[in-house]
Design an enzyme around this catalytic site. Structure first.
Site, PDB file in Angstrom:
ATOM      1  N   TRP A   1       0.864  -1.185   0.000  1.00 46.89           N
ATOM      2  CA  TRP A   1       0.000   0.000   0.000  1.00 46.89           C
ATOM      3  C   TRP A   1       0.902   1.238   0.000  1.00 46.89           C
ATOM      4  O   TRP A   1       1.796   1.332   0.856  1.00 46.89           O
ATOM      5  CB  TRP A   1      -0.868  -0.053   1.268  1.00 46.89           C
ATOM      6  CG  TRP A   1      -1.845   1.049   1.446  1.00 46.89           C
ATOM      7  CD1 TRP A   1      -2.752   1.506   0.541  1.00 46.89           C
ATOM      8  CD2 TRP A   1      -2.042   1.815   2.645  1.00 46.89           C
ATOM      9  NE1 TRP A   1      -3.501   2.504   1.105  1.00 46.89           N
ATOM     10  CE2 TRP A   1      -3.090   2.717   2.390  1.00 46.89           C
ATOM     11  CE3 TRP A   1      -1.447   1.817   3.909  1.00 46.89           C
ATOM     12  CZ2 TRP A   1      -3.543   3.623   3.343  1.00 46.89           C
ATOM     13  CZ3 TRP A   1      -1.893   2.704   4.855  1.00 46.89           C
ATOM     14  CH2 TRP A   1      -2.935   3.597   4.576  1.00 46.89           C
TER      15      TRP A   1
ATOM     16  N   ASP B   1      -0.860  -5.759   9.273  1.00 51.39           N
ATOM     17  CA  ASP B   1      -1.846  -4.756   8.883  1.00 51.39           C
ATOM     18  C   ASP B   1      -3.109  -5.509   8.493  1.00 51.39           C
ATOM     19  O   ASP B   1      -3.111  -6.285   7.544  1.00 51.39           O
ATOM     20  CB  ASP B   1      -1.310  -3.923   7.711  1.00 51.39           C
ATOM     21  CG  ASP B   1      -2.239  -2.758   7.395  1.00 51.39           C
ATOM     22  OD1 ASP B   1      -3.331  -2.700   7.996  1.00 51.39           O
ATOM     23  OD2 ASP B   1      -1.882  -1.923   6.560  1.00 51.39           O
TER      24      ASP B   1
ATOM     25  N   LYS C   1     -13.579  -0.771   6.358  1.00 45.95           N
ATOM     26  CA  LYS C   1     -14.170  -1.567   5.274  1.00 45.95           C
ATOM     27  C   LYS C   1     -15.235  -2.516   5.803  1.00 45.95           C
ATOM     28  O   LYS C   1     -16.328  -2.562   5.272  1.00 45.95           O
ATOM     29  CB  LYS C   1     -13.090  -2.381   4.560  1.00 45.95           C
ATOM     30  CG  LYS C   1     -11.720  -1.753   4.508  1.00 45.95           C
ATOM     31  CD  LYS C   1     -11.552  -0.756   3.404  1.00 45.95           C
ATOM     32  CE  LYS C   1     -10.222  -0.045   3.590  1.00 45.95           C
ATOM     33  NZ  LYS C   1      -9.811   0.757   2.487  1.00 45.95           N
TER      34      LYS C   1
END
Ligand code: LMR
Length: 398
Positions: free
Chosen positions: A130, A211, A246
């Protein structure tokens, strides 16, 4: 003084939202930032969230500050959700969990905590990762190095190269791993490979930072947590940055958590005190609303069941779009391989499109993709898939 400042580059992902908004083409397609979208292209508020908010509105009596580490129920529920309520990490109380503003907030608190308390100077990130990972870690004063991860030929993980790199990392370094639904590639190791990775990480004396932004978006809540459990072994130390953006659709509420798992419960109090010291000098204490929503839902069996079914519906829609997109692309370009899109998991896939092809998609077809070729599969719908595949086929064929 300010006139001498140079402009910062626009953010590789969020910066594209602004460009997309400015595009006047009514048929524009947005596959950039990682947010879930339904068939009509909206990012809905989950029904369980609305129900929890109604309760909160009725029952709220104060807007006074939260504790520095956030809502204690939320922190406990985070541990129970990610590790499982009966997991030894939870039952032996050897994790310190703090509420953070989103997963990004958790990563930044982790970076500051590691730098100030362990003197960590190096963190290893996957190639690719990311784009905000290196920026957050560098902002925390930690140097970022990279280990091989994605194999462009197989569109999967090159685990052998990854293991070889891990076995050469200096003991005491931190390694950042995506617990599921790798961002940006959508390629995850198998469970057997995760076991090998965890073995290698601990044999080498590394500190894993997982993560965990997409719990529930891969194959299911428990299935997605399985990689984390490979690391949560008796007496092992690790960090977990969790996001509720999310899986609860709470993007704008900025709700996440950082858990630091210590070897035994003796260190938890000290670690917790240092996490609080870090938070106090960054943003003092976290906002309440998003964490209160999560906590209300997880505290109620009916709302939890509703959340699980809404999460499953989001996951199923994305996986359905993976199948549809693969079929349509295979029809348009039968000589090219697209089945990897169907195999990959989470919101993202790495298409293999070059930055120049991505630019052409934007300029000639109003199709917006991150420049590294990452697509947000949740942005695909029955309404836009034909136009999308036609545009991609055109730039790939030219
Ligand atoms: C993404 O990767 O698109 C999301 O995680 C949103 C972000 O903050 O970049």
């Amino acid at each position: 003084m300010f006139e001498s400042i140079e402009a910062a580059a626009p953010d590789a992902i969020l910066g594209l939202m602004e460009v997309f908004r400015a595009d006047g083409n009514p048929d524009k397609i947005n596959l950039t930032v990682g947010v879930f979208k339904d068939e009509s292209g909206l990012t809905p508020v989950l029904k369980c969230v609305k129900a929890a908010e109604r309760r909160l509105l009725d029952n709220e009596t104060t807007k006074t500050y939260l504790p520095i580490s956030g809502l204690s129920d939320f922190c406990r529920q985070t541990q129970e959700l990610y590790f499982g309520a009966n997991h030894e990490v939870v039952t032996s109380s050897r994790a310190a969990t703090v509420q953070t503003p989103g997963g990004t907030g958790a990563l930044r608190v982790a970076a500051d905590f590691l730098k100030h308390n362990l003197g960590s100077d190096t963190i290893w990130c996957s190639t690719p990762t990311w784009p905000n990972h290196p920026k957050v870690f560098k902002a925390g004063g930690i140097e970022v190095k990279n280990y091989p991860y994605f194999d462009a030929d197989s569109h999967g993980v090159n685990v052998d190269a990854m293991l070889e790199a891990i076995r050469k990392m200096p003991a005491g370094n931190v390694i950042c791993l995506h617990a599921c639904c790798h961002n940006p590639t959508g390629a995850d190791p198998t469970m057997e490979q995760w076991k090998q990775i965890a073995d290698a990480v601990y044999e080498r004396g590394l500190l894993p930072l997982l993560d965990f932004a997409y719990l529930g978006f891969g194959d299911g809540i428990q299935q997605d947590a399985a990689a984390l459990l490979q690391f949560a072994r008796p007496e092992t130390e690790l960090l977990v940055a969790s996001s509720y953006s999310k899986n609860f659709g709470l993007y704008s509420e900025r709700v996440g958590a950082l858990s630091v798992v210590t070897q035994n419960r003796d260190a938890v109090k000290t670690v917790d005190s240092q996490l609080k010291a870090t938070i106090r000098t960054n943003y003092s204490n976290p906002p309440e609303h998003g964490a209160a929503i999560v906590s209300t839902i997880l505290n109620d069996a009916d709302l939890t069941a509703q959340w699980e079914s809404e999460l499953a519906a989001m996951r199923d829609r994305i996986n359905g779009m993976r199948t549809l997109f693969t079929q349509k692309m295979s029809e348009k370009l039968p000589d090219r391989e697209f089945t990897f899109i169907e195999r990959q998991r989470g919101m993202f896939s790495y298409t293999g499109l070059t930055p120049e092809q991505v630019d052409r998609l934007r300029e000639e077809h109003s199709v917006y993709i991150v420049r590294d070729g990452r697509i947000n599969v949740a942005g695909i719908s029955h309404a836009n898939v034909d136009a999308l595949c036609a545009a991609i086929a055109k730039v790939l064929a030219d």
